[in-house]
Scaffold this motif. Structure first.
Motif, PDB file in Angstrom:
ATOM      1  N   UNK A 169       0.835  -1.207   0.000  1.00 53.83           N
ATOM      2  CA  UNK A 169       0.000   0.000   0.000  1.00 53.83           C
ATOM      3  C   UNK A 169       0.875   1.264   0.000  1.00 53.83           C
ATOM      4  N   UNK A 170       1.980   1.213   0.736  1.00 55.58           N
ATOM      5  CA  UNK A 170       2.913   2.344   0.783  1.00 55.58           C
ATOM      6  C   UNK A 170       3.528   2.587  -0.593  1.00 55.58           C
ATOM      7  N   UNK A 171       3.758   1.513  -1.347  1.00 56.80           N
ATOM      8  CA  UNK A 171       4.269   1.710  -2.700  1.00 56.80           C
ATOM      9  C   UNK A 171       5.432   0.831  -3.103  1.00 56.80           C
ATOM     10  N   UNK A 172       5.693  -0.262  -2.387  1.00 56.00           N
ATOM     11  CA  UNK A 172       6.749  -1.170  -2.814  1.00 56.00           C
ATOM     12  C   UNK A 172       6.449  -1.685  -4.215  1.00 56.00           C
ATOM     13  N   UNK A 173       7.493  -1.821  -5.023  1.00 54.53           N
ATOM     14  CA  UNK A 173       7.337  -2.210  -6.427  1.00 54.53           C
ATOM     15  C   UNK A 173       7.251  -3.718  -6.627  1.00 54.53           C
ATOM     16  N   UNK A 174       7.793  -4.476  -5.669  1.00 53.65           N
ATOM     17  CA  UNK A 174       7.983  -5.912  -5.847  1.00 53.65           C
ATOM     18  C   UNK A 174       7.597  -6.642  -4.564  1.00 53.65           C
ATOM     19  N   UNK A 175       6.977  -7.806  -4.721  1.00 52.37           N
ATOM     20  CA  UNK A 175       6.634  -8.654  -3.578  1.00 52.37           C
ATOM     21  C   UNK A 175       7.761  -9.660  -3.365  1.00 52.37           C
ATOM     22  N   UNK A 176       8.266  -9.738  -2.136  1.00 52.68           N
ATOM     23  CA  UNK A 176       9.340 -10.669  -1.821  1.00 52.68           C
ATOM     24  C   UNK A 176       8.863 -11.816  -0.950  1.00 52.68           C
ATOM     25  N   UNK A 177       9.755 -12.766  -0.734  1.00 48.69           N
ATOM     26  CA  UNK A 177       9.452 -13.907   0.117  1.00 48.69           C
ATOM     27  C   UNK A 177      10.732 -14.610   0.508  1.00 48.69           C
ATOM     28  N   UNK A 178      10.626 -15.526   1.485  1.00 50.49           N
ATOM     29  CA  UNK A 178      11.788 -16.292   1.946  1.00 50.49           C
ATOM     30  C   UNK A 178      11.286 -17.639   2.469  1.00 50.49           C
ATOM     31  N   UNK A 201      -2.952  -9.204  -6.990  1.00 47.03           N
ATOM     32  CA  UNK A 201      -3.884  -8.242  -6.391  1.00 47.03           C
ATOM     33  C   UNK A 201      -3.395  -6.805  -6.574  1.00 47.03           C
ATOM     34  N   UNK A 202      -2.080  -6.594  -6.388  1.00 41.56           N
ATOM     35  CA  UNK A 202      -1.540  -5.238  -6.430  1.00 41.56           C
ATOM     36  C   UNK A 202      -0.811  -4.915  -7.742  1.00 41.56           C
ATOM     37  N   UNK A 203      -0.812  -5.865  -8.677  1.00 42.40           N
ATOM     38  CA  UNK A 203      -0.133  -5.691  -9.962  1.00 42.40           C
ATOM     39  C   UNK A 203       1.344  -5.342  -9.759  1.00 42.40           C
ATOM     40  N   UNK A 204       2.058  -6.207  -9.059  1.00 44.63           N
ATOM     41  CA  UNK A 204       3.471  -5.988  -8.765  1.00 44.63           C
ATOM     42  C   UNK A 204       4.313  -7.134  -9.303  1.00 44.63           C
ATOM     43  N   UNK A 205       5.605  -6.879  -9.401  1.00 34.76           N
ATOM     44  CA  UNK A 205       6.571  -7.919  -9.734  1.00 34.76           C
ATOM     45  C   UNK A 205       6.827  -8.791  -8.503  1.00 34.76           C
ATOM     46  N   UNK A 206       7.525  -9.898  -8.722  1.00 33.00           N
ATOM     47  CA  UNK A 206       7.853 -10.832  -7.634  1.00 33.00           C
ATOM     48  C   UNK A 206       9.351 -11.107  -7.655  1.00 33.00           C
ATOM     49  N   UNK A 207       9.987 -11.084  -6.485  1.00 34.50           N
ATOM     50  CA  UNK A 207      11.394 -11.482  -6.363  1.00 34.50           C
ATOM     51  C   UNK A 207      11.565 -12.163  -5.008  1.00 34.50           C
TER      52      UNK A 207
END
Length: 415
Positions: A169-178, A201-207
């Motif tokens: 919501x703040x504006x991160x461009x990419x969704x991460x995970x571990x 949902x947020x139309x973001x990239x994934x890394x």
């Protein structure tokens, strides 16, 4: 701006390049070397290359090694512990100062695009907020993508999922995970499904920091690739590290590579950091602990190199020189044939652009932004072998960095 006597990658001719209003407007082969006028930039037969890209770095942690204590074991997991001790000391001023110093290092070494991870396992999200603000403030000087990265687990860390949504919501461009750091295999699998769900949902990239461990049973890459395939997100999804792949047997990898190729996902390897962090529980034989870069590349799967860290709890060296990372990476991954050398720069340029989904505005082509480096060398091989300096970095037609070529004075007794 007009440039003459320039070399371009994989082409034997000299070129004249014209730039107007921040765009490449003409790129024409020269019949012969030209004498530059006062208004022209003479490339002197050196290589004009698209800007370097740092696709995986942790700017929020940069320049914090030894604060408050050092990672004595050199393991990934002690690094996470040491970072956990440093996190309570974070504030906006601290982060800004260190990030700006690190970005100056990168820009000074020809980097114009950066993807940085920001730890969201912090209720204040101060790192992510600061990096998003700097991304917007510095957009005319450098392109930054911010990854919302759940360092302590998306589902295992209390409130981790809620913090991830707040970060987006703040504006991160990419969704991460571990996923390999989640408490159980089941939570790791669920986290991969959740990452893809949030990206849609947020139309973001994934890394995703995926399988960054020596454990051959850590197989979350297959889950990520499968979710990317089924949801047709492959080109927007990246698996970083995947060091467990170095411990997978060949029979499993033969099956895995079929899925990886069909999925279309990207890979980032951080060779200097991975060879330092992995294999720590081995005596001998000791694993390199780096993903199968050579095999991925030969299979036509997009893979690129990154530095990952600069003087932080996981890696106490680093200097922003991607040519150093490239040199070490080719050695570590045993990519030492001439064909590897002749296209080496793709691992820190074109392949990284594809990973970051910026191909439409990247590269030396008429109509694209006039952003490039002038390198000390004539082609990929010579630049790599001599570790040639970045002599000039131009962004949208404006010079942002320039240095004189190195000059060695030899004693008179050397002919």
């Amino acid at each position: 701006m007009q440039i003459v006597n320039a070399r371009l990658r994989q082409r034997p001719e000299l070129y004249r390049i014209e730039i107007s209003n921040g765009l490449f407007t003409d790129i024409t082969a020269q019949d012969s070397p030209q004498t530059a006028t006062a208004e022209q930039l003479d490339a002197g037969g050196k290589l004009i290359c698209a800007p370097f890209i740092e696709p995986h770095i942790h700017l929020d942690a940069a320049l914090t090694a030894g604060e408050p204590s050092w990672n004595q074991s050199g393991t990934l997991f002690e690094g996470i512990e040491r970072w956990g001790e440093r996190k309570p000391l974070l504030n906006e001023a601290d982060i800004r100062e260190r990030v700006l110093k690190t970005l100056n290092l990168l820009i000074g070494n020809g980097v114009q695009f950066v993807r940085t991870h920001a730890d969201t396992s912090d209720p204040s999200l101060v790192g992510l907020k600061t990096l998003c603000a700097l991304r917007d403030e510095l957009k005319d000087k450098i392109d930054i993508q911010v990854v919302a990265f759940p360092q302590d687990g998306l589902l295992s860390y209390p409130g981790g999922d809620k913090l991830m949504e707040e970060a987006l919501e703040i504006g991160a461009d990419v969704v991460g995970g571990i996923p390999h750091f989640e408490y159980t295999r089941e939570l790791g699998v669920a986290s991969m499904k959740r990452v893809i769900e949030l990206a849609m949902k947020y139309d973001r990239l994934v890394d995703v920091h995926c399988d960054e461990i020596d454990d051959p049973n850590s197989r979350f890459l297959e889950v990520l690739a499968c979710e990317a395939l089924f949801n047709e997100l492959g080109s927007r999804v990246t698996a970083s590290h995947t060091t467990a792949m170095h411990s997978y047997d060949n029979a499993y990898c033969s099956k895995l590579f079929l899925l990886l190729k069909r999925s279309g996902i990207n890979f980032i390897s951080c060779p200097t950091e991975s060879i330092h962090l992995q294999g720590r529980f081995d005596t001998y034989p000791k694993r390199r602990g780096v993903t199968r870069v050579k095999e991925l590349n030969e299979a036509g799967i997009n893979v690129c190199f990154a530095e990952d860290s600069i003087f932080d709890p996981w890696y106490s060296l680093g200097n922003g020189k991607l040519l150093r990372t490239l040199d070490f990476g080719l050695h570590i991954c045993q990519m030492m044939g001439y064909q590897d050398f002749s296209s080496a720069l793709s691992l820190i340029t074109d392949n990284s652009a594809r990973t970051m989904n910026i191909e439409s505005r990247y590269g030396i082509e008429v109509g694209k932004p006039a952003s490039f480096n002038l390198l000390e060398g004539e082609d990929d091989y010579i630049v790599l072998r001599n570790q040639g300096d970045v002599l000039l970095s131009v962004r949208h037609g404006e010079i942002i960095m320039q240095r004189e070529p190195s000059r060695i004075v030899t004693p008179p007794w050397i002919g």
